[in-house]
Design an enzyme around this catalytic site. Structure first.
Site, PDB file in Angstrom:
ATOM      1  N   GLY A  96      50.577  46.032 -70.984  1.00 38.57           N
ATOM      2  CA  GLY A  96      49.821  46.948 -70.141  1.00 38.57           C
ATOM      3  C   GLY A  96      48.440  47.122 -70.734  1.00 38.57           C
ATOM      4  O   GLY A  96      47.814  46.141 -71.143  1.00 38.57           O
ATOM      5  N   SER A 128      52.150  40.782 -74.612  1.00 34.42           N
ATOM      6  CA  SER A 128      50.785  41.123 -74.215  1.00 34.42           C
ATOM      7  C   SER A 128      50.225  42.210 -75.129  1.00 34.42           C
ATOM      8  O   SER A 128      50.006  41.966 -76.304  1.00 34.42           O
ATOM      9  CB  SER A 128      50.776  41.535 -72.742  1.00 34.42           C
ATOM     10  N   ALA A 129      49.995  43.431 -74.629  1.00 39.68           N
ATOM     11  CA  ALA A 129      49.510  44.518 -75.485  1.00 39.68           C
ATOM     12  C   ALA A 129      50.452  44.746 -76.661  1.00 39.68           C
ATOM     13  O   ALA A 129      50.017  45.105 -77.761  1.00 39.68           O
ATOM     14  CB  ALA A 129      49.374  45.806 -74.671  1.00 39.68           C
ATOM     15  N   HIS A 165      47.082  35.936 -73.398  1.00 45.30           N
ATOM     16  CA  HIS A 165      46.632  35.411 -72.095  1.00 45.30           C
ATOM     17  C   HIS A 165      45.390  34.536 -72.273  1.00 45.30           C
ATOM     18  O   HIS A 165      44.517  34.511 -71.396  1.00 45.30           O
ATOM     19  CB  HIS A 165      46.305  36.540 -71.121  1.00 45.30           C
ATOM     20  N   GLU A 206      49.428  31.524 -71.922  1.00 48.94           N
ATOM     21  CA  GLU A 206      50.565  32.003 -71.140  1.00 48.94           C
ATOM     22  C   GLU A 206      51.798  31.132 -71.385  1.00 48.94           C
ATOM     23  O   GLU A 206      51.698  29.915 -71.538  1.00 48.94           O
ATOM     24  CB  GLU A 206      50.238  31.989 -69.649  1.00 48.94           C
TER      25      GLU A 206
END
Length: 248
Positions: A96, A128-129, A165, A206
């Site tokens: 997020g 991700s985060a 990413h 990714e």
């Protein structure tokens, strides 16, 4: 120390956590008790039974993991977040907004409890985060700074910065008529390296992940990892390669 740091949760046109669930199951093996989830990066996530909230995010993740026999609870529902960390068998941080995630981590005074727990051997999983916060700081996130955390300091499990990413400068499949003409991801990372010349940045594409055991790293997935340093030629590490924190 045992970490699984995923670039992303979802590949294009695939189910949420679809591509990475086999890898997560391999990583967790028999760790099916008391997985503690951090939903703090989920700023606008809506669920069937909840409005936009941490409840919606935790419901989504808990439901998917339950399908695979894993028990997940969310730290935001704990009476004492530090005690929840101390009692957890696995720590899992969702993606997020990284600034919001780090804001909540500092607000709840979780840097040292989480760091101590993971360095003692508790598995840490993040996407991700959640991969960003395994680094020394959040400074190579792609996210907009929607809130100012007390500090950019993160858990510092690995001595380099991850850019999740990671997008290559000019993918051939992009039509010239709509190609972005401004800064590329590489340009922005080069700016970071110019100001922080002693830091290494790992561009995590990714569908890839870093599987870390102590100081040994294995690149999982089907795409290379891009290594960027100040005034040095970038190079790539191929899938399934095993290397150390110096990328040797």
């Amino acid at each position: 120390m045992k970490l699984l740091l995923l670039s992303n949760s979802t590949n294009y046109k695939e189910p949420y956590l679809g591509w990475c669930m086999p890898l997560i199951k391999e990583f967790l093996k028999n760790e099916k008790k008391n997985i503690l989830f951090f939903p703090y990066a989920g700023v606008k996530i809506a669920g069937k039974n909840h409005p936009e909230s941490y409840d919606a995010y935790s419901d989504r993740v808990t439901g998917i993991f339950a399908q695979h026999g894993f028990q997940v609870t969310s730290i935001h529902q704990a009476k004492c977040s530090i005690e929840a960390v101390n009692q957890a068998d696995v720590l899992m941080v969702g993606g997020g907004n990284t600034f919001h995630l780090v804001y909540e981590i500092h607000t709840n005074r979780l840097i040292e409890p989480v760091r101590r727990k993971v360095l003692e051997g508790t598995p840490f999983l993040g996407w991700s985060a959640g991969a960003n916060v395994a680094c020394p700081t959040l400074r190579t996130t792609n996210d907009m700074p929607i809130i100012m955390p007390k500090s950019f300091q993160c858990f510092d499990f690995v001595p380099f910065q991850i850019n999740p990413h990671y997008i290559d400068p000019h993918p051939e499949e992009i039509n010239d008529a709509i190609r972005h003409g401004g800064e590329t991801r590489q340009d922005r990372i080069n700016e970071f390296l110019a100001v922080n010349p002693n830091v290494t940045v790992a561009g995590l594409r990714e569908g890839t992940a870093l599987w870390v055991e102590n100081d040994k790293i294995t690149l999982r997935g089907e795409r290379p990892l891009r290594i960027m340093r100040h005034e040095q030629e970038t190079f790539e590490i191929q899938p399934n390669s095993v290397f150390n924190f110096a990328f040797n």
